[in-house]
Design an enzyme around this catalytic site. Structure first.
Site, PDB file in Angstrom:
ATOM      1  N   SER A 246       0.860  -1.140  -0.016  1.00 29.25           N
ATOM      2  CA  SER A 246       0.147  -0.094   0.102  1.00 29.25           C
ATOM      3  C   SER A 246       0.968   1.067   0.134  1.00 29.25           C
ATOM      4  O   SER A 246       1.982   1.247   0.687  1.00 29.25           O
ATOM      5  CB  SER A 246      -0.825   0.131   1.186  1.00 29.25           C
ATOM      6  OG  SER A 246      -1.514   1.238   1.416  1.00 29.25           O
TER       7      SER A 246
ATOM      8  N   TYR B   9      -1.573  -0.674  10.291  1.00 27.95           N
ATOM      9  CA  TYR B   9      -1.589  -1.089   9.130  1.00 27.95           C
ATOM     10  C   TYR B   9      -0.587  -0.540   8.213  1.00 27.95           C
ATOM     11  O   TYR B   9      -0.076  -1.096   7.330  1.00 27.95           O
ATOM     12  CB  TYR B   9      -2.823  -0.277   8.236  1.00 27.95           C
ATOM     13  CG  TYR B   9      -3.305  -0.419   6.827  1.00 27.95           C
ATOM     14  CD1 TYR B   9      -3.938  -1.849   6.630  1.00 27.95           C
ATOM     15  CD2 TYR B   9      -3.056   0.682   6.095  1.00 27.95           C
ATOM     16  CE1 TYR B   9      -4.053  -2.005   5.041  1.00 27.95           C
ATOM     17  CE2 TYR B   9      -3.236   0.318   4.664  1.00 27.95           C
ATOM     18  CZ  TYR B   9      -3.806  -0.791   4.111  1.00 27.95           C
ATOM     19  OH  TYR B   9      -4.143  -1.283   2.885  1.00 27.95           O
TER      20      TYR B   9
END
Length: 255
Positions: A140, A153
């Site tokens: 990501s 995350y």
């Protein structure tokens, strides 16, 4: 787009294939002649994805559980899997690091990093033995720039990039290619959930949270799932791509 010769008639295992990007990846690969194996924790959404494809197989798995991954490898022992898409992941909590419980941190890493390690360990040996194969790990843009209130995350996605680089160095000499794909914000239920939680945390609205997030991207917008799926297909068609992380963030990293 013409069918890339190196994709036709191959078999891909896609984790987290029941919805979102996993489903988009399955649709894009299916359209280009790849047979897909759809894996995830719940059979119902996997079956919904399969109904959209020309031909595929469904298998349930909890990627964070070694016994479950081992059972999946045994179940799929008859398959000639040459593409592995490690897409399964969880978004984790939306709150400051000092308010995050250890269990919340561990839950994110269990799926996003440990799960990727377990799936690679289970399914790479046949590729290494054959001397060919492709692994694409979903990272990501959040693993490459600050994202307040999303520490587990972002840390997990940075770990994915490190895992990709090192694994690629280990198996590259055998002919297996390993790369990661780092999308920016992708339109869909997951980002809607994140914007809602961010709004609850800051006292603003979900629309405010979305505008603040997309303003960081040079294109000033979110990505569509189909755009990310097209990037994955392009990566599989680039024979010299290895140990690379591809940024698809609408220019978020550049700013």
């Amino acid at each position: 787009m013409d069918l890339p010769d190196r994709l036709i008639a191959r078999t891909a295992l896609i984790t987290g294939a029941g919805n979102g990007l996993g489903r988009a990846f399955a649709l894009a690969l299916d359209a280009r002649g790849v047979r897909t194996i759809l894996a995830g924790r719940r059979r119902e959404p996997l079956e919904e994805t399969r109904a959209l494809l020309s031909g595929s197989r469904v298998a349930t798995v909890d990627v964070a559980d070694p016994a479950s991954v081992a059972a999946l490898a045994k179940e799929l022992a008859d398959e000639d899997i040459s593409i592995l898409v490690n897409n399964a992941g969880v978004p984790g909590p939306v709150k400051p690091l000092l308010e995050i419980e250890p269990e919340e941190w561990d839950d994110v890493f269990a799926v996003n990093v440990r799960g990727m390690y377990l799936v690679c360990r289970a399914f790479l040996p046949p590729m290494v033995a054959r001397g060919a194969g492709d692994v694409i790990n979903l990272a990501s843009v959040s693993g490459k720039r600050p994202l307040a209130n999303r520490t587990p995350y972002t840390a997990s996605k940075m770990a994915v990039i490190g895992l990709t680089n090192t694994l690629g160095a280990e198996v590259g000499p055998s002919g297996v290619r390993v790369n990661s794909l780092s999308p920016g914000p992708v339109r869909g239920p997951r980002m809607e959930r994140n914007f809602r939680l961010e709004a609850e945390l800051t006292g603003g609205t979900a629309e405010d949270a979305e505008r603040a997030f997309t303003s960081r991207a040079a294109l000033g917008r979110m990505l569509e799932e189909s755009e990310v799926a097209d990037a994955l297909v392009a990566m599989l068609s680039m024979t010299g791509l290895h140990c690379a992380d591809i940024d698809l963030s609408a220019g978020m990293v550049g700013r």
